[in-house]
Structures are given as C-alpha cells and as structure tokens.
Design a protein around this motif. Structure first.
Motif, PDB file in Angstrom:
ATOM      1  N   GLN A 177       0.823  -1.205   0.000  1.00  0.00           N
ATOM      2  CA  GLN A 177       0.000   0.000   0.000  1.00  0.00           C
ATOM      3  C   GLN A 177       0.858   1.256   0.000  1.00  0.00           C
ATOM      4  O   GLN A 177       0.566   2.234  -0.691  1.00  0.00           O
ATOM      5  N   VAL A 178       1.924   1.241   0.774  1.00  0.00           N
ATOM      6  CA  VAL A 178       2.816   2.403   0.830  1.00  0.00           C
ATOM      7  C   VAL A 178       3.408   2.679  -0.544  1.00  0.00           C
ATOM      8  O   VAL A 178       3.463   3.827  -1.003  1.00  0.00           O
ATOM      9  N   ARG A 179       3.837   1.632  -1.215  1.00  0.00           N
ATOM     10  CA  ARG A 179       4.452   1.818  -2.535  1.00  0.00           C
ATOM     11  C   ARG A 179       3.450   2.344  -3.555  1.00  0.00           C
ATOM     12  O   ARG A 179       3.779   3.212  -4.375  1.00  0.00           O
ATOM     13  N   GLU A 180       2.231   1.827  -3.510  1.00  0.00           N
ATOM     14  CA  GLU A 180       1.225   2.272  -4.471  1.00  0.00           C
ATOM     15  C   GLU A 180       0.804   3.723  -4.220  1.00  0.00           C
ATOM     16  O   GLU A 180       0.664   4.518  -5.157  1.00  0.00           O
ATOM     17  N   VAL A 181       0.601   4.073  -2.962  1.00  0.00           N
ATOM     18  CA  VAL A 181       0.180   5.443  -2.655  1.00  0.00           C
ATOM     19  C   VAL A 181       1.336   6.414  -2.863  1.00  0.00           C
ATOM     20  O   VAL A 181       1.118   7.580  -3.195  1.00  0.00           O
ATOM     21  N   PHE A 182       2.552   5.957  -2.707  1.00  0.00           N
ATOM     22  CA  PHE A 182       3.718   6.770  -3.065  1.00  0.00           C
ATOM     23  C   PHE A 182       3.603   7.225  -4.520  1.00  0.00           C
ATOM     24  O   PHE A 182       3.820   8.403  -4.847  1.00  0.00           O
ATOM     25  N   GLU A 183       3.236   6.295  -5.407  1.00  0.00           N
ATOM     26  CA  GLU A 183       3.108   6.642  -6.829  1.00  0.00           C
ATOM     27  C   GLU A 183       1.980   7.647  -7.044  1.00  0.00           C
ATOM     28  O   GLU A 183       2.105   8.571  -7.870  1.00  0.00           O
ATOM     29  N   GLN A 184       0.874   7.488  -6.330  1.00  0.00           N
ATOM     30  CA  GLN A 184      -0.224   8.444  -6.439  1.00  0.00           C
ATOM     31  C   GLN A 184       0.213   9.833  -5.977  1.00  0.00           C
ATOM     32  O   GLN A 184      -0.098  10.844  -6.616  1.00  0.00           O
ATOM     33  N   GLU A 223       2.169  25.126  -3.727  1.00  0.00           N
ATOM     34  CA  GLU A 223       2.438  24.698  -2.350  1.00  0.00           C
ATOM     35  C   GLU A 223       1.786  23.346  -2.058  1.00  0.00           C
ATOM     36  O   GLU A 223       2.362  22.506  -1.359  1.00  0.00           O
ATOM     37  N   ALA A 224       0.591  23.140  -2.596  1.00  0.00           N
ATOM     38  CA  ALA A 224      -0.094  21.865  -2.396  1.00  0.00           C
ATOM     39  C   ALA A 224       0.684  20.731  -3.064  1.00  0.00           C
ATOM     40  O   ALA A 224       0.817  19.631  -2.505  1.00  0.00           O
ATOM     41  N   ALA A 225       1.189  20.998  -4.261  1.00  0.00           N
ATOM     42  CA  ALA A 225       1.990  19.982  -4.944  1.00  0.00           C
ATOM     43  C   ALA A 225       3.255  19.664  -4.150  1.00  0.00           C
ATOM     44  O   ALA A 225       3.654  18.493  -4.028  1.00  0.00           O
ATOM     45  N   VAL A 226       3.880  20.686  -3.576  1.00  0.00           N
ATOM     46  CA  VAL A 226       5.070  20.463  -2.740  1.00  0.00           C
ATOM     47  C   VAL A 226       4.727  19.604  -1.524  1.00  0.00           C
ATOM     48  O   VAL A 226       5.497  18.726  -1.126  1.00  0.00           O
ATOM     49  N   ALA A 227       3.531  19.835  -0.943  1.00  0.00           N
ATOM     50  CA  ALA A 227       3.111  19.043   0.215  1.00  0.00           C
ATOM     51  C   ALA A 227       3.004  17.566  -0.158  1.00  0.00           C
ATOM     52  O   ALA A 227       3.405  16.682   0.616  1.00  0.00           O
ATOM     53  N   LEU A 231       4.942  14.253   1.189  1.00  0.00           N
ATOM     54  CA  LEU A 231       4.292  13.003   1.581  1.00  0.00           C
ATOM     55  C   LEU A 231       4.958  11.821   0.878  1.00  0.00           C
ATOM     56  O   LEU A 231       5.235  10.788   1.511  1.00  0.00           O
ATOM     57  N   ALA A 232       5.210  11.973  -0.410  1.00  0.00           N
ATOM     58  CA  ALA A 232       5.884  10.907  -1.156  1.00  0.00           C
ATOM     59  C   ALA A 232       7.265  10.624  -0.563  1.00  0.00           C
ATOM     60  O   ALA A 232       7.661   9.462  -0.398  1.00  0.00           O
ATOM     61  N   ASP A 233       7.999  11.670  -0.227  1.00  0.00           N
ATOM     62  CA  ASP A 233       9.327  11.489   0.362  1.00  0.00           C
ATOM     63  C   ASP A 233       9.241  10.762   1.703  1.00  0.00           C
ATOM     64  O   ASP A 233      10.074   9.888   2.011  1.00  0.00           O
ATOM     65  N   PHE A 234       8.233  11.107   2.505  1.00  0.00           N
ATOM     66  CA  PHE A 234       8.048  10.427   3.789  1.00  0.00           C
ATOM     67  C   PHE A 234       7.770   8.948   3.575  1.00  0.00           C
ATOM     68  O   PHE A 234       8.312   8.083   4.279  1.00  0.00           O
ATOM     69  N   PHE A 235       6.910   8.647   2.616  1.00  0.00           N
ATOM     70  CA  PHE A 235       6.612   7.240   2.334  1.00  0.00           C
ATOM     71  C   PHE A 235       7.885   6.485   1.966  1.00  0.00           C
ATOM     72  O   PHE A 235       8.124   5.373   2.450  1.00  0.00           O
ATOM     73  N   ALA A 236       8.693   7.081   1.094  1.00  0.00           N
ATOM     74  CA  ALA A 236       9.878   6.394   0.587  1.00  0.00           C
ATOM     75  C   ALA A 236      10.971   6.268   1.644  1.00  0.00           C
ATOM     76  O   ALA A 236      11.607   5.215   1.770  1.00  0.00           O
ATOM     77  N   ARG A 237      11.185   7.334   2.420  1.00  0.00           N
ATOM     78  CA  ARG A 237      12.332   7.364   3.324  1.00  0.00           C
ATOM     79  C   ARG A 237      12.057   6.787   4.705  1.00  0.00           C
ATOM     80  O   ARG A 237      12.939   6.175   5.323  1.00  0.00           O
ATOM     81  N   GLU A 238      10.829   6.989   5.209  1.00  0.00           N
ATOM     82  CA  GLU A 238      10.538   6.601   6.585  1.00  0.00           C
ATOM     83  C   GLU A 238       9.552   5.450   6.719  1.00  0.00           C
ATOM     84  O   GLU A 238       9.758   4.547   7.538  1.00  0.00           O
ATOM     85  N   LEU A 239       8.480   5.468   5.931  1.00  0.00           N
ATOM     86  CA  LEU A 239       7.414   4.493   6.150  1.00  0.00           C
ATOM     87  C   LEU A 239       7.670   3.170   5.439  1.00  0.00           C
ATOM     88  O   LEU A 239       7.518   2.101   6.048  1.00  0.00           O
ATOM     89  N   GLU A 240       8.061   3.217   4.191  1.00  0.00           N
ATOM     90  CA  GLU A 240       8.245   1.974   3.436  1.00  0.00           C
ATOM     91  C   GLU A 240       9.290   1.047   4.061  1.00  0.00           C
ATOM     92  O   GLU A 240       9.068  -0.168   4.140  1.00  0.00           O
ATOM     93  N   PRO A 241      10.425   1.564   4.572  1.00  0.00           N
ATOM     94  CA  PRO A 241      11.403   0.653   5.165  1.00  0.00           C
ATOM     95  C   PRO A 241      10.893  -0.125   6.377  1.00  0.00           C
ATOM     96  O   PRO A 241      11.395  -1.221   6.663  1.00  0.00           O
TER      97      PRO A 241
END
Length: 573
Positions: A177-184, A223-227, A231-241
């Motif tokens: 789920q983390v990987r898929e939502v990362f792509e979204q 700014e919304a796109a940056v947010a 979120l994508a960076d958090f998924f990749a760096r902190e949550l997915e591992p």
C-alpha cells in the motif's frame, strides 16, 4: 405516513402535500449536534453535505485530531444513552448512531488511524478529492478553493504525524500500500498535475478572477503539490522501510472492519464458503447466457464476439458521458412512472468524467439543498478511449436509478421525517452497495436486461463481486484456497482475480491492491446484496399475497442510511 413513524412525533402537516412532517425530538437534536461537531472536526463533512458554511480548512489528521474525535464520540454516546426513544424513528437513530460511534472507538483503540494508507480511501486521497465537490461558479467559490489549497500542506503534515506515531508504536501499513500510494502522491506532486490544472482552469461562470486571486491560486497550487512531494518522500524514506511485508491483517482487525462496512456481524467462515458457492453459481449462469449470445460458445468466446461488435462500442470520453446521461435519464423517466415514487429533485442526476485517471466509477450524493445534484463519476484510466455498452449498462443502473442515486438521493430528500445525520451521513457500504447490487438484479427482473449481452455484462459484475468475497476473506484471514492446495497469498489473489474478471491488467492490479489495503470493504457489496435479498424474501414469506414490492422498497428507502442489522430489525422486527 412511513411505517417507522409514530403519531407521537408527527405534527400533522405535510411536506409538498405528501409525507407528514415529523416534529424533531431530543434524540434528533443529539444527532444534529453530532453533524455539527463532525463539520467542526472535519470541514470536509460540510462540503459533502453542502449548504453549510465552508471554512476552506481541513480536519486535524494528527494524533491529537483523532483523540478529539474519540472524545466527541464518547460524549455523544453518553447523550444518546441518557434519552428515551419517543418513536420508531428515534429507535433507529439511537441504535444506529450509537453502534456506529462505538465501532469508531474500537477502530481508534486498535490504532487503525495510525496505519491508514490504502490506494483508494485514505487521507492521501481524501485531502485531494474534496476539490471535486467544491462549488466553482463564482469568485467567492474560488476564494474558498484558494483557501483550501493553502491548507493542504497542514493537512498532509498532520497525516504524516499520525503515521509517524504508528511507526513509533509498531502499527504500520503494508509495504504494498505504501508503494502504491507513493506513486499516487508523486503524480499529485507533479508541477503539471492536478493542482496546477485546477488553478489554471479557474474560471467562474460570470466574469473573470481578479489577477490577485489568480496569482494566489497558482502559488497555493504549487504549495499543495510540494506538500504531496513531502508526503511521497516520507513514504519512501521513513514508512516503506518499516512497513509490513504482510498484506493480511488477520482475523481480529478484519472482524472490526467487516462490521464497519456492513453494520452487521456475520460468520466470516460461513460467508467464505457461501462466496465460493455463489461464485460457482455466477460462472454457471454466465455460461448459459454465453450460449444465447453465440450458440455453443463459452464465456470468453461470447465476450470476444461482443467486443468485436461496433454497434456496442463508444469512442472517447465525450461519447461515454453522453451515453451515460441518456441512459440514466431514460431510466429515471420510466421508473418514476412505473415502479418508484421519485421526488422531482431526485430525478436530476449528472453523469461526469472525473478529473483523475485512477480508474473506478463512483457516486456522490446531492447537497442538502440539491443545489449540487447527485453525480455519477467515471475516472477513466490514462489511454483508455474505447468503451463497451454491454459491459457498462448495469453500471449506470448501479450508480444511478434504481441504485445509489435513488437510495441516497431519496434519503437526502426525506427531511420531513429524518434528521441530517440519517439523511446525509448514516449508513454503511454494505447497505448502500448491497442495495446497488440488489438494484442490478431488480432491473433484470423488470426487463431492462433482456438483451443477453447486457445480462452477461451484469453477470460479469456480479461474478466479480462474488470473487471479491472469496478473495478478501481468504487473503486477510489466510484461509485455505478453495482447492485446498495451501493458504491464500497476495500473489494468488492477483491470478485469481484475473481469471474471474474480463478486464485489463491495470484494472485487476488496482482492484486487488484496493482489497489488500481496505479489508472488509469489497465483500460488503455482495454480502450486502445477500442481506437485502434475505430481508425482502422474509418479508414476502410473512406477508404472502399481500406483499407489495413497491411498498417494501418505499419502507426500506424511507429509513435513510442504516447498518444492515438495523435495517433487518426495522423492517422485520
């Protein structure tokens, strides 16, 4: 007068010369206050309902926000418990609202909000999806849109905070789920993605936006796109591992989720076995229809034959939307004259192509004052330009009339008898989606699917829903496969689904990922249909020759949204 209304709560006046207007009770006041509280805790509720002031904000997605919700739910339960029910309407409100809040607290105690990541219905999608429902016809509307764009970052920050707390407690979602939502999230972070398009297409119906507002929209969209990039960076760096390798949630969590989506407690093991039998029945029924389409043909050969029929094809999304609208309008007109008493405001249903390309078809209810009509949305995947009417006719009935729009639109309209919570927010997936599948079969009974091709399309959807019962319970409870060769796995789930739907690989992938990340929701359609049909059949058996199908449907729809256990009690006692 509806079956569930008692004279003690009715003042004798009528709404539009038809239904008695019921005097609100103390229980109604608690339910109304809960709606107000919800709108304060989560302004997206106000957007959904419509006709309420919209601050342009978001709720607090952080752990503190979830704590505040839990405390408010406890206070509301206490208020309900302190009041007597003065009539049958109150009985339903007390029973259903209390059960819903108690289940919310179970989910909170289980920490499910700390692992809330899935491909279709988590904050990652909800923070963006609200923009689809916001008014956009005036400069004031676009000022509210701008305000909400400016609040996306804070909403995302709160969401990340909750997921970080989940990491700290060891309550984490599945890696898939983390990987898929990362792509979204990456798509939404694109400089040419949804947010920039929203700002670029900001055009009120009259006049032009002031230059200052147009510039503000562009800046805040960025700014919304940056947010979402954060979120994508958090998924990749902190949550997915640290996310779970396991897709299955286990029996304890699954039981909670199943009750959440059904508003009923079922025997999961019996339901699994029933799903296996129901799937086999759907396959046999499809095979019999295939022979009518092309004598001697199997299901796949019949589908290939239909897919080669140019008279059953639509080219492009404009043609799709036009066909959907014309089909829906015809069903509303004919059914309102023959089988249902449909109020005029409910007769309006807009068919829309969604602004996203994620796949899926969905319905959104009308606003409380019907200024925003009910809408059927089709999120067409990128690159898909051809559509088969034989596959999709039953979809229009499922999402429109007599499906979701009739059920939910009728509830919104019924302000003479029901409080706002009952009309706009109550109910479960099993109640709504079960009715929509029930409606598909009803349209077959009424002769709208006499063409074997259209009936094959309906059965294709029904087969998919039966397969989901087996897959969803099987994979999350790690049950033995139907052939006894071993336990369910996610890998087997993808293969199993591919063999039971006639859809492209992208659709199968999205659907199975949805089931893996949203346990209990997918079976609620077919299980809900089963319960709806059980209630109808028991009513028919009790009433015998006096049974009136139209009257049964009216009694059921007049209840508004309820859990399926409440529905059974209200209709059968």
């Amino acid at each position: 007068m509806t079956e569930n209304a008692q004279p003690s709560a009715t003042d004798g006046t009528t709404q539009a010369g038809h239904e008695p207007v019921r005097t609100p009770t103390a229980v109604d006041a608690v339910a109304e206050q809960w709606v107000t509280t919800l709108a304060e805790l989560d302004p997206l509720v106000a957007v959904w309902i419509g006709g309420m002031p919209d601050s342009g904000g978001y709720g607090d997605f952080s752990p503190a926000g979830h704590e505040a919700y839990a405390e408010a739910a406890k206070k509301t339960i206490a208020a309900l418990d302190a009041l007597p029910a003065v009539d049958a309407v109150d009985e339903v409100t007390k029973t259903d609202l209390r059960a819903s809040l108690a289940l919310d607290l179970e989910e909170f105690d289980a920490g499910l909000h700390l692992r809330d990541v899935n491909v279709i219905a988590s904050p990652a999608q909800g923070i963006r999806e609200v923009f689809d429902l916001m008014p956009s016809s005036s400069v004031d509307d676009w000022e509210t849109v701008s305000t909400r764009l400016g609040n996306v970052s804070g909403a995302v920050d709160g969401y990340i905070e909750s997921l970080r707390e989940g990491i700290r407690r060891g309550v984490v979602p599945a890696k898939r789920q983390v990987r898929e939502v990362f792509e979204q999230a990456k798509k939404l972070a694109d400089g040419d993605g949804f947010f920039s398009s929203l700002a670029a297409n900001a055009t009120p119906e009259a006049g032009q936006l002031p230059a200052s507002l147009a510039n503000e929209l562009t800046r805040r969209a960025g700014e919304a796109a940056v947010a979402y990039q954060e979120l994508a960076d958090f998924f990749a760096r902190e949550l997915e591992p640290v996310a779970s390798e396991k897709d299955a949630v286990g029996r304890e969590i699954y039981a909670i989720q199943s009750r959440k989506f059904l508003g009923a407690t079922i025997d999961l093991d019996e339901t699994y076995e029933w799903g296996v039998e129901e799937l086999a029945r759907m396959v046999a029924e499809q095979e019999s229809i295939a022979d009518l389409i092309k004598p001697g043909a199997g299901v796949l050969e019949a589908i290939e034959f239909l897919d080669g029929d140019p008279s059953r094809k639509l080219q492009g999304t404009d043609a799709l939307r036009t066909w959907m609208q014309e089909t829906s309008d015809r069903a509303v007109d004919e059914l309102s004259r023959s089988h249902f008493d449909i109020p005029d405001p409910v007769k309006r249903l807009e068919c829309m192509i969604a602004p996203t390309q994620e796949g899926g078809i969905y319905y959104t209810s009308p606003s409380d004052d019907f200024s925003r009509p009910g809408r059927m949305w089709w999120s067409v995947p990128e690159g898909v330009t051809e559509f088969d009417t034989w596959r999709e006719l039953t979809t229009v009935y499922h999402e429109g009339v007599p499906g979701h729009h009739l059920q939910l639109g009728q509830a919104v309209y019924n302000r003479a008898m029901l409080n706002t919570w009952r009309r706009q927010l109550a109910g479960t997936s099993g109640h709504a989606e079960g009715w929509a599948l029930y409606a598909e079969r009803l349209m077959q009974e009424l002769g709208y699917l006499d063409d074997p091709a259209d009936r094959l399309g309906m059965l294709d959807g029904q087969r998919m829903r039966a397969a989901r019962v087996v897959l969803d319970i099987g994979v999350h409870l790690e049950k033995q496969l139907p052939d006894g060769s071993g336990p369910w796995t996610a890998e087997y789930a993808f293969d199993f689904m591919g063999r039971n739907v006639n859809m492209n690989d992208g659709f199968v992938r999205f659907e199975v990922n949805r089931y893996l990340g949203w346990p209990g929701q997918a079976p609620s359609y077919k299980v809900g249909q089963r319960i709806w049909e059980q209630i109808r059949d028991e009513s028919r058996a009790r009433e015998g020759a006096a049974f009136d199908m139209k009257a049964f449907h009216k009694r059921a729809l007049d209840l508004g949204g309820v859990g399926l256990d409440t529905l059974r009690t209200a209709l059968l006692g």
